[in-house]
Write a protein that holds these residues in place. Structure first.
Motif, mmCIF file in Angstrom:
data_model
loop_
_atom_site.group_PDB
_atom_site.id
_atom_site.type_symbol
_atom_site.label_atom_id
_atom_site.label_comp_id
_atom_site.label_asym_id
_atom_site.label_seq_id
_atom_site.Cartn_x
_atom_site.Cartn_y
_atom_site.Cartn_z
ATOM 1 N N ARG A 56 0.860 -1.181 0.000
ATOM 2 C CA ARG A 56 0.000 0.000 0.000
ATOM 3 C C ARG A 56 0.892 1.225 0.000
ATOM 4 N NH1 ARG A 56 -5.350 -0.319 -0.763
ATOM 5 N NH2 ARG A 56 -5.738 1.410 0.625
ATOM 6 N N TYR A 57 0.352 2.303 -0.487
ATOM 7 C CA TYR A 57 1.080 3.566 -0.539
ATOM 8 C C TYR A 57 0.225 4.643 0.097
ATOM 9 C CZ TYR A 57 3.831 0.995 -3.903
ATOM 10 O OH TYR A 57 4.614 0.043 -4.503
ATOM 11 N N ARG A 58 0.882 5.613 0.696
ATOM 12 C CA ARG A 58 0.198 6.786 1.238
ATOM 13 C C ARG A 58 0.723 7.995 0.481
ATOM 14 N NH1 ARG A 58 0.913 6.963 7.123
ATOM 15 N NH2 ARG A 58 3.091 7.218 6.541
ATOM 16 N N ALA A 59 -0.169 8.888 0.129
ATOM 17 C CA ALA A 59 0.227 10.082 -0.627
ATOM 18 C C ALA A 59 -0.423 11.311 -0.024
ATOM 19 C CB ALA A 59 -0.180 9.945 -2.086
ATOM 20 N N THR A 60 0.321 12.408 -0.085
ATOM 21 C CA THR A 60 -0.216 13.723 0.257
ATOM 22 C C THR A 60 -0.262 14.535 -1.019
ATOM 23 O OG1 THR A 60 0.697 13.592 2.480
ATOM 24 C CG2 THR A 60 0.092 15.782 1.679
ATOM 25 N N VAL A 61 -1.442 15.018 -1.345
ATOM 26 C CA VAL A 61 -1.658 15.738 -2.599
ATOM 27 C C VAL A 61 -2.229 17.118 -2.263
ATOM 28 C CG1 VAL A 61 -2.800 15.679 -4.860
ATOM 29 C CG2 VAL A 61 -2.185 13.536 -3.728
ATOM 30 N N ALA A 62 -1.676 18.152 -2.869
ATOM 31 C CA ALA A 62 -2.141 19.520 -2.657
ATOM 32 C C ALA A 62 -2.878 19.993 -3.911
ATOM 33 C CB ALA A 62 -0.984 20.449 -2.341
ATOM 34 N N PHE A 63 -4.088 20.477 -3.719
ATOM 35 C CA PHE A 63 -4.940 20.954 -4.812
ATOM 36 C C PHE A 63 -5.213 22.439 -4.646
ATOM 37 C CE2 PHE A 63 -6.206 16.499 -4.426
ATOM 38 C CZ PHE A 63 -6.323 16.097 -5.739
ATOM 39 N N ARG A 64 -5.430 23.088 -5.763
ATOM 40 C CA ARG A 64 -5.938 24.462 -5.782
ATOM 41 C C ARG A 64 -6.990 24.534 -6.891
ATOM 42 N NH1 ARG A 64 -1.728 28.871 -5.426
ATOM 43 N NH2 ARG A 64 -1.831 28.262 -3.258
ATOM 44 N N ARG A 65 -8.060 25.245 -6.607
ATOM 45 C CA ARG A 65 -9.119 25.431 -7.607
ATOM 46 C C ARG A 65 -8.625 26.398 -8.679
ATOM 47 N NH1 ARG A 65 -15.382 26.399 -6.272
ATOM 48 N NH2 ARG A 65 -16.120 26.091 -8.386
ATOM 49 N N VAL A 66 -8.893 26.078 -9.933
ATOM 50 C CA VAL A 66 -8.533 26.962 -11.045
ATOM 51 C C VAL A 66 -9.449 28.176 -10.985
ATOM 52 C CG1 VAL A 66 -8.459 27.178 -13.559
ATOM 53 C CG2 VAL A 66 -7.761 25.036 -12.473
#
Length: 67
Positions: A56-66
């Motif tokens: 299994r993998y854990r990820a941290t993802v950062a999003f911004r609204r366009v």
């Protein structure tokens, strides 16, 4: 009274068995926050292997609204 608007960055931490599962889980959380029709940019994404018997993998993802 005026409304102050500024861009928000949302960081989510998700887990999954492969990159597609991680992307799907992260995108679902971002759409819950920004709205189902929001167009999103990924600012950053980092994944790491979890120490479990099953891969299994854990990820941290950062999003911004366009804008």
């Amino acid at each position: 009274m005026s409304v102050t608007r500024f861009p928000l960055t949302l960081r989510v931490t998700v887990s999954g068995a492969n990159p597609d599962e991680i992307r799907e889980n992260a995108r679902a959380q971002a759409h819950d926050f920004f709205g189902p029709d929001a167009e999103l940019d990924v600012i950053s994404a980092e994944a790491e292997l979890l120490a479990e018997p099953v891969t299994r993998y854990r990820a941290t993802v950062a999003f911004r609204r366009v804008a």
